[in-house]
Design a protein around this motif. Structure first.
Motif, PDB file in Angstrom:
ATOM      1  N   GLU A   5       0.964  -1.130  -0.101  1.00 45.63           N
ATOM      2  CA  GLU A   5       0.145   0.195   0.093  1.00 45.63           C
ATOM      3  C   GLU A   5       0.420   1.585  -0.343  1.00 45.63           C
ATOM      4  O   GLU A   5       2.363   1.478   0.820  1.00 45.63           O
ATOM      5  N   GLY A   6       0.516   1.921  -0.756  1.00 48.21           N
ATOM      6  CA  GLY A   6       1.034   3.538  -0.917  1.00 48.21           C
ATOM      7  C   GLY A   6       2.573   3.261  -1.384  1.00 48.21           C
ATOM      8  O   GLY A   6       2.817   2.736  -2.305  1.00 48.21           O
ATOM      9  N   ASP A   7       3.472   4.207  -1.424  1.00 48.63           N
ATOM     10  CA  ASP A   7       4.759   3.928  -2.006  1.00 48.63           C
ATOM     11  C   ASP A   7       5.716   3.033  -1.656  1.00 48.63           C
ATOM     12  O   ASP A   7       5.740   2.276  -0.202  1.00 48.63           O
ATOM     13  N   VAL A   8       6.913   3.054  -2.484  1.00 49.63           N
ATOM     14  CA  VAL A   8       7.182   1.846  -2.043  1.00 49.63           C
ATOM     15  C   VAL A   8       8.694   1.893  -1.999  1.00 49.63           C
ATOM     16  O   VAL A   8       9.307   2.304  -3.259  1.00 49.63           O
ATOM     17  N   VAL A   9       9.555   2.013  -1.050  1.00 53.55           N
ATOM     18  CA  VAL A   9      10.619   2.352  -1.285  1.00 53.55           C
ATOM     19  C   VAL A   9      12.225   0.990  -1.319  1.00 53.55           C
ATOM     20  O   VAL A   9      11.937  -0.080  -0.867  1.00 53.55           O
ATOM     21  N   VAL A  10      12.518   1.017  -2.285  1.00 50.41           N
ATOM     22  CA  VAL A  10      13.541  -0.264  -3.101  1.00 50.41           C
ATOM     23  C   VAL A  10      15.309   0.312  -2.695  1.00 50.41           C
ATOM     24  O   VAL A  10      15.182   0.916  -3.317  1.00 50.41           O
ATOM     25  N   LEU A  11      15.926  -0.664  -1.618  1.00 51.50           N
ATOM     26  CA  LEU A  11      16.966  -0.349  -1.658  1.00 51.50           C
ATOM     27  C   LEU A  11      18.017  -2.215  -2.289  1.00 51.50           C
ATOM     28  O   LEU A  11      17.691  -2.596  -1.884  1.00 51.50           O
ATOM     29  N   LEU A  12      18.850  -1.825  -3.309  1.00 50.59           N
ATOM     30  CA  LEU A  12      19.873  -2.746  -3.585  1.00 50.59           C
ATOM     31  C   LEU A  12      21.228  -2.293  -3.189  1.00 50.59           C
ATOM     32  O   LEU A  12      21.368  -0.890  -3.743  1.00 50.59           O
ATOM     33  N   ILE A  13      21.626  -3.505  -2.531  1.00 50.68           N
ATOM     34  CA  ILE A  13      22.375  -3.156  -2.184  1.00 50.68           C
ATOM     35  C   ILE A  13      23.668  -4.377  -2.240  1.00 50.68           C
ATOM     36  O   ILE A  13      23.540  -5.334  -2.095  1.00 50.68           O
ATOM     37  N   GLY A  14      25.201  -4.135  -2.789  1.00 48.97           N
ATOM     38  CA  GLY A  14      25.613  -5.144  -2.988  1.00 48.97           C
ATOM     39  C   GLY A  14      27.567  -4.719  -2.987  1.00 48.97           C
ATOM     40  O   GLY A  14      27.769  -4.000  -2.497  1.00 48.97           O
ATOM     41  N   MET A  15      27.757  -5.939  -2.905  1.00 53.81           N
ATOM     42  CA  MET A  15      29.430  -5.959  -3.104  1.00 53.81           C
ATOM     43  C   MET A  15      30.281  -6.604  -4.620  1.00 53.81           C
ATOM     44  O   MET A  15      28.917  -7.602  -4.869  1.00 53.81           O
ATOM     45  N   HIS A  69      41.736  -0.775  -1.513  1.00 53.64           N
ATOM     46  CA  HIS A  69      41.684  -0.606  -2.887  1.00 53.64           C
ATOM     47  C   HIS A  69      41.536  -1.626  -3.547  1.00 53.64           C
ATOM     48  O   HIS A  69      42.509  -2.436  -3.588  1.00 53.64           O
ATOM     49  N   GLY A  70      41.154  -1.912  -4.321  1.00 51.87           N
ATOM     50  CA  GLY A  70      41.136  -3.126  -5.509  1.00 51.87           C
ATOM     51  C   GLY A  70      40.641  -4.232  -4.652  1.00 51.87           C
ATOM     52  O   GLY A  70      40.311  -5.493  -5.470  1.00 51.87           O
ATOM     53  N   HIS A  71      40.217  -4.375  -3.583  1.00 51.67           N
ATOM     54  CA  HIS A  71      40.009  -5.640  -2.912  1.00 51.67           C
ATOM     55  C   HIS A  71      38.580  -6.243  -2.983  1.00 51.67           C
ATOM     56  O   HIS A  71      38.330  -6.867  -3.097  1.00 51.67           O
ATOM     57  N   VAL A  72      37.790  -4.924  -2.599  1.00 46.35           N
ATOM     58  CA  VAL A  72      36.257  -5.564  -2.932  1.00 46.35           C
ATOM     59  C   VAL A  72      35.223  -4.009  -2.790  1.00 46.35           C
ATOM     60  O   VAL A  72      35.969  -2.827  -3.049  1.00 46.35           O
ATOM     61  N   GLY A  73      34.422  -3.989  -4.331  1.00 44.34           N
ATOM     62  CA  GLY A  73      33.448  -3.011  -4.905  1.00 44.34           C
ATOM     63  C   GLY A  73      32.301  -3.207  -4.241  1.00 44.34           C
ATOM     64  O   GLY A  73      31.868  -4.238  -3.189  1.00 44.34           O
ATOM     65  N   LEU A  74      32.092  -1.757  -3.652  1.00 44.58           N
ATOM     66  CA  LEU A  74      31.339  -1.243  -2.983  1.00 44.58           C
ATOM     67  C   LEU A  74      29.952  -0.806  -4.319  1.00 44.58           C
ATOM     68  O   LEU A  74      30.628  -0.096  -4.550  1.00 44.58           O
ATOM     69  N   TRP A  75      28.348  -0.873  -3.179  1.00 44.69           N
ATOM     70  CA  TRP A  75      27.302  -0.006  -4.158  1.00 44.69           C
ATOM     71  C   TRP A  75      25.928  -0.592  -3.593  1.00 44.69           C
ATOM     72  O   TRP A  75      25.771  -1.125  -3.085  1.00 44.69           O
ATOM     73  N   HIS A  76      24.872   0.676  -4.156  1.00 44.89           N
ATOM     74  CA  HIS A  76      23.823   0.829  -3.604  1.00 44.89           C
ATOM     75  C   HIS A  76      23.305   1.169  -4.729  1.00 44.89           C
ATOM     76  O   HIS A  76      23.556   2.361  -4.859  1.00 44.89           O
ATOM     77  N   GLU A  77      21.803   1.697  -4.683  1.00 39.16           N
ATOM     78  CA  GLU A  77      20.844   1.863  -5.429  1.00 39.16           C
ATOM     79  C   GLU A  77      19.251   2.280  -4.323  1.00 39.16           C
ATOM     80  O   GLU A  77      18.866   0.772  -4.695  1.00 39.16           O
ATOM     81  N   SER A  78      18.970   3.154  -5.054  1.00 46.33           N
ATOM     82  CA  SER A  78      17.597   3.623  -3.967  1.00 46.33           C
ATOM     83  C   SER A  78      16.229   4.430  -4.322  1.00 46.33           C
ATOM     84  O   SER A  78      17.174   4.755  -5.305  1.00 46.33           O
ATOM     85  N   TYR A  79      15.328   3.704  -4.312  1.00 47.31           N
ATOM     86  CA  TYR A  79      13.667   3.648  -5.674  1.00 47.31           C
ATOM     87  C   TYR A  79      12.997   4.480  -4.836  1.00 47.31           C
ATOM     88  O   TYR A  79      12.771   3.147  -3.831  1.00 47.31           O
ATOM     89  N   ILE A  80      12.570   4.671  -5.209  1.00 47.40           N
ATOM     90  CA  ILE A  80      11.281   5.700  -3.887  1.00 47.40           C
ATOM     91  C   ILE A  80      10.277   5.437  -5.371  1.00 47.40           C
ATOM     92  O   ILE A  80      10.403   6.090  -6.649  1.00 47.40           O
ATOM     93  N   VAL A  81       9.233   4.312  -5.102  1.00 46.57           N
ATOM     94  CA  VAL A  81       8.612   3.559  -6.040  1.00 46.57           C
ATOM     95  C   VAL A  81       6.801   4.265  -5.753  1.00 46.57           C
ATOM     96  O   VAL A  81       6.539   3.789  -4.874  1.00 46.57           O
ATOM     97  N   PRO A  82       6.629   5.368  -6.585  1.00 50.75           N
ATOM     98  CA  PRO A  82       5.423   5.999  -6.029  1.00 50.75           C
ATOM     99  C   PRO A  82       4.059   4.638  -6.278  1.00 50.75           C
ATOM    100  O   PRO A  82       3.649   4.247  -7.231  1.00 50.75           O
TER     101      PRO A  82
END
Length: 172
Positions: A15-25, A111-124
């Motif tokens: 119900e309502g908006d959905v917040v989606v976080l993709l986070i990884g390494m 540096h160079g050993h591990v990569g980190l990332w995330h993306e966040s989305y607010i889906v109305p």
């Protein structure tokens, strides 16, 4: 324990908006175990911490593997405010983990050993829909509950058009 499939077609009860976080390494150097293993182990600890306190706002998550090097989590949150609050809370594991990562980065140990990332989305509301066929609750349905498909509409367009009672205008 494995969840039983729900028979037939279901949809997410969001119900309502959905917040989606993709986070990884991504493991960039397998031999640098001492650098990437603490990162790998920190995510399950954070997820357990969030599961113990539902008021923090994490609705649910799915752990995924993209390759032998890349791992990520899809997280569903109540709101961006609760996501921000968890990320910044000095008494929570996320804050401690990032302090360690930032220190190691300054010392040039990551540096160079591990990569980190995330993306966040607010889906109305009105910009997402879901369908599951003979599936246990998964993804958004695992996070928010599953409903018989007919409650939201058999067609994707009908499910996109669904509005929660909170989002509907009140008559005056």
């Amino acid at each position: 324990m494995f969840a039983k499939p729900l028979p037939g077609r279901t949809t997410a009860a969001a119900e309502g908006d959905v917040v989606v976080l993709l986070i990884g390494m991504r493991i960039n150097r397998f031999r640098a175990v001492h650098q990437w293993l603490p990162v790998v182990l920190s995510m399950p600890r954070m997820l357990r911490e969030l599961a113990r306190d539902k008021s923090r706002g994490l609705l649910g998550h799915v752990l995924l593997t993209a390759s032998p090097r890349t791992y990520y989590v899809v997280q569903y949150w109540e709101s961006k405010e609760k996501l921000y609050a968890y990320a910044a809370a000095p008494d929570m594991l996320h804050h401690k983990a990032w302090s360690i990562i930032n220190r190691k980065e300054r010392e040039s140990k990551l540096h160079g050993h591990v990569g980190l990332w995330h993306e966040s989305y607010i889906v109305p509301e009105g910009s997402y829909e879901a369908i599951y066929f003979d599936m246990p609750p998964f993804g958004l349905a695992a996070a928010t509950g599953a409903l018989p498909l007919e409650r939201r509409g058999r067609r994707a367009a009908d499910r996109f058009a669904h509005r929660s009672s909170a989002a509907e205008p009140t008559a005056q």
